[in-house]
Design a protein around this motif. Structure first.
Motif, PDB file in Angstrom:
ATOM      1  N   VAL A 174      10.228   7.418 -12.993  1.00 50.61           N
ATOM      2  CA  VAL A 174      10.873   8.584 -13.829  1.00 50.61           C
ATOM      3  C   VAL A 174      10.864   9.048 -14.752  1.00 50.61           C
ATOM      4  N   LEU A 175       9.410  10.082 -15.233  1.00 51.24           N
ATOM      5  CA  LEU A 175       9.058  10.262 -16.725  1.00 51.24           C
ATOM      6  C   LEU A 175       9.596  10.913 -16.796  1.00 51.24           C
ATOM      7  N   ASP A 176      10.838  11.991 -16.379  1.00 50.28           N
ATOM      8  CA  ASP A 176      11.927  13.152 -17.057  1.00 50.28           C
ATOM      9  C   ASP A 176      12.758  13.225 -15.853  1.00 50.28           C
ATOM     10  N   GLU A 177      14.078  14.233 -16.338  1.00 50.25           N
ATOM     11  CA  GLU A 177      14.422  14.476 -14.729  1.00 50.25           C
ATOM     12  C   GLU A 177      14.183  15.610 -14.048  1.00 50.25           C
TER      13      GLU A 177
ATOM     14  N   HIS B 242      -5.739   7.830 -12.596  1.00 46.60           N
ATOM     15  CA  HIS B 242      -4.634   6.990 -12.975  1.00 46.60           C
ATOM     16  C   HIS B 242      -5.161   6.956 -14.482  1.00 46.60           C
ATOM     17  N   GLU B 243      -6.101   7.871 -15.197  1.00 47.11           N
ATOM     18  CA  GLU B 243      -6.468   7.743 -16.399  1.00 47.11           C
ATOM     19  C   GLU B 243      -5.431   8.840 -16.636  1.00 47.11           C
ATOM     20  N   ALA B 244      -5.771   9.980 -15.943  1.00 49.15           N
ATOM     21  CA  ALA B 244      -5.266  11.274 -16.561  1.00 49.15           C
ATOM     22  C   ALA B 244      -3.710  10.941 -16.480  1.00 49.15           C
ATOM     23  N   LEU B 245      -2.727  10.433 -15.521  1.00 45.22           N
ATOM     24  CA  LEU B 245      -1.608   9.652 -16.076  1.00 45.22           C
ATOM     25  C   LEU B 245      -1.670   9.310 -17.319  1.00 45.22           C
ATOM     26  N   LEU B 246      -2.274   7.859 -17.996  1.00 51.35           N
ATOM     27  CA  LEU B 246      -2.042   7.403 -18.846  1.00 51.35           C
ATOM     28  C   LEU B 246      -2.392   8.078 -20.707  1.00 51.35           C
ATOM     29  N   GLY B 247      -2.781   9.192 -20.155  1.00 52.76           N
ATOM     30  CA  GLY B 247      -3.102  10.610 -21.246  1.00 52.76           C
ATOM     31  C   GLY B 247      -1.690  11.032 -20.794  1.00 52.76           C
ATOM     32  N   ASP B 248      -0.644  11.176 -20.235  1.00 50.88           N
ATOM     33  CA  ASP B 248       0.804  11.991 -20.534  1.00 50.88           C
ATOM     34  C   ASP B 248       1.493  11.680 -21.677  1.00 50.88           C
TER      35      ASP B 248
ATOM     36  N   ARG C  63       4.008  11.574 -21.256  1.00 48.26           N
ATOM     37  CA  ARG C  63       5.345  11.281 -21.660  1.00 48.26           C
ATOM     38  C   ARG C  63       5.392   9.491 -21.227  1.00 48.26           C
ATOM     39  N   VAL C  64       4.258   8.697 -21.258  1.00 51.35           N
ATOM     40  CA  VAL C  64       3.956   7.235 -21.275  1.00 51.35           C
ATOM     41  C   VAL C  64       4.135   6.832 -22.281  1.00 51.35           C
TER      42      VAL C  64
END
Length: 216
Positions: free
Chosen positions: A78-81, A132-138, A140-141
């Motif tokens: 869960v990154l946010d609500e 994957h790499e794009a998510l690591l740059g979020d 909220r991570v």
């Protein structure tokens, strides 16, 4: 929540059959008391404990597919609500779910706790495929979350599915069986045909195929 022309959650079809089968009052009570357009704290905590999720998708023609994903507790993050993400590990290369999402963003996630709480949670929304790499740059991570995202079953996910939450609601416990969890080794992302179940249903034999490729 996903609203139809009536301004109510759900589809026009479900509203029509509620009228037909005299369930309008029960349905409205459910919408009012059990359905959210986001994940509240209890839902977020529930998802963080889960080791499995059932995924429903459909292509642009409405032809459906259901699939199953599993991982360590909290593998669905869960990154946010309003946002959850789950990993796509190496599989059979068919990409049925991802292919549907590429055509039609609508997705339904079904979490069921068969072991402790005997309750389910529906999460419906729109999905996007995230590398994957794009998510690591979020942004909220966080650092602890980063550690979890990179250890999924000991294998780095190939990519992720991010789901924007439209509806979240309970699946009642009435008919959920209580199961007992048995420890066993799990080979996350393995390509070994035998460990993946081989040709359990005899499809290759039915088609008259032989050789290693038949069991892939």
């Amino acid at each position: 929540m996903s609203m139809g022309e009536s301004g109510l959650p759900g589809s026009e079809g479900e509203h029509a059959v509620q009228e037909q089968w005299d369930a309008v009052d029960r349905a409205r009570t459910f919408y009012d008391r059990q359905m959210l357009d986001h994940l509240n704290e209890a839902m977020r905590e529930f998802i963080a404990r889960q080791e499995m999720v059932f995924v429903a998708t459909a292509d642009s023609r409405g032809e459906c597919d259901s699939s199953f994903r599993a991982g360590e507790p909290g593998f669905v993050v869960v990154l946010d609500e309003k946002t959850v993400v789950y990993p796509e590990l190496r599989g059979n290369g068919v990409y049925a779910s991802l292919g549907n999402i590429a055509e039609n963003a609508h997705v339904g996630l079904m979490f069921v706790d068969f072991f402790d709480d005997l309750i389910g949670l529906h999460v419906n929304g729109s999905a996007t495929i995230v590398e994957h790499e794009a998510l690591l740059g979020d942004e909220r991570v966080t650092v602890p979350l980063l550690e979890m995202l990179t250890r999924q079953g000991g294998r780095r996910p190939e990519r992720w599915v991010a789901v924007q939450v439209h509806e979240a609601y309970i699946h009642c416990s009435k008919h959920i069986p209580r199961l007992t969890k048995v420890d066993r080794p799990v080979d996350w992302g393995t390509d070994d045909a035998k460990r993946k179940g081989g040709d359990y249903f005899g499809v290759a034999e039915t088609k008259g195929l032989t050789g290693p490729a038949a069991n892939a």
